[in-house]
Design a protein around this motif. Structure first.
Motif, PDB file in Angstrom:
ATOM      1  N   ASN A 125       0.653  -1.258  -0.055  1.00 35.95           N
ATOM      2  CA  ASN A 125       0.022   0.061   0.046  1.00 35.95           C
ATOM      3  C   ASN A 125       0.850   1.411  -0.144  1.00 35.95           C
ATOM      4  OD1 ASN A 125      -2.587   0.989  -0.373  1.00 35.95           O
ATOM      5  ND2 ASN A 125      -2.489   1.532   1.782  1.00 35.95           N
ATOM      6  N   ARG A 126       1.933   1.144  -0.720  1.00 37.07           N
ATOM      7  CA  ARG A 126       3.026   2.214  -0.848  1.00 37.07           C
ATOM      8  C   ARG A 126       3.154   2.679  -2.310  1.00 37.07           C
ATOM      9  NH1 ARG A 126       5.020   3.997   4.012  1.00 37.07           N
ATOM     10  NH2 ARG A 126       4.881   2.415   5.655  1.00 37.07           N
ATOM     11  N   SER A 127       3.413   4.022  -2.561  1.00 42.07           N
ATOM     12  CA  SER A 127       3.841   4.318  -3.850  1.00 42.07           C
ATOM     13  C   SER A 127       5.332   3.880  -4.247  1.00 42.07           C
ATOM     14  CB  SER A 127       3.691   5.872  -3.958  1.00 42.07           C
ATOM     15  OG  SER A 127       4.582   6.386  -3.243  1.00 42.07           O
ATOM     16  N   VAL A 128       5.076   3.391  -5.640  1.00 37.58           N
ATOM     17  CA  VAL A 128       6.417   3.099  -6.099  1.00 37.58           C
ATOM     18  C   VAL A 128       6.580   3.623  -7.553  1.00 37.58           C
ATOM     19  CG1 VAL A 128       6.199   0.780  -5.123  1.00 37.58           C
ATOM     20  CG2 VAL A 128       5.315   0.853  -7.337  1.00 37.58           C
ATOM     21  N   PRO A 129       7.741   3.788  -8.189  1.00 43.24           N
ATOM     22  CA  PRO A 129       7.909   4.392  -9.491  1.00 43.24           C
ATOM     23  C   PRO A 129       7.071   3.773 -10.559  1.00 43.24           C
ATOM     24  CG  PRO A 129      10.123   3.765  -8.210  1.00 43.24           C
ATOM     25  CD  PRO A 129       8.837   3.287  -7.518  1.00 43.24           C
TER      26      PRO A 129
END
Length: 140
Positions: A125-129
């Motif tokens: 549930n974290r942003s990634v590139p």
């Protein structure tokens, strides 16, 4: 408050969507909330055209904000021409904008709006590139 869509943007997708009878409200025009559904469908159609699923597994895109400026009432029957544009692209986020016109009146803006999309690892549930192949398709 009116939010202005930036002039620097790139057209990445177009689609036609019918105005459905159920989109209308008691005032006899398309309900304001439905414009957000039209933009949602345009985003889903565009992301699918890139070869990605809009689904909560693995990595996917989520929307973190949205806005819409209303200029002309829409009524049933009719078809809407939705154009999708990409604006600023960050490491994990991207600004996406939409214009809505009647297919029979493509030069008369009915509404415009946009959202910020973020690429997310659905497991953490974290942003990634953004995946490089999406960036290549968007920038091409």
């Amino acid at each position: 408050m009116r939010i202005v869509i930036p002039e620097e943007r790139k057209l990445v997708h177009e689609m036609i969507s019918p105005i459905r009878w159920g989109d209308m409200d008691a005032y006899g025009h398309v309900n304001n909330t439905i414009y957000f559904r039209y933009m949602e469908q345009a985003r889903v159609d565009w992301i699918s055209s890139l070869g990605y699923k809009v689904a909560p597994e693995g990595e996917s895109v989520i929307m973190i904000n949205a806005f819409c400026n209303f200029f002309k009432q829409l009524t049933y029957p009719g078809d809407i021409l939705l154009k999708t544009f990409v604006g600023a692209i960050g490491r994990t986020s991207m600004d996406v904008f939409h214009t809505m016109t009647l297919r029979t009146e493509p030069d008369i803006l009915a509404a415009e709006g946009g959202s910020t999309l973020v690429w997310v690892d659905m497991n953490t549930n974290r942003s990634v590139p953004w995946p490089e192949d999406i960036l290549q398709k968007v920038r091409a």
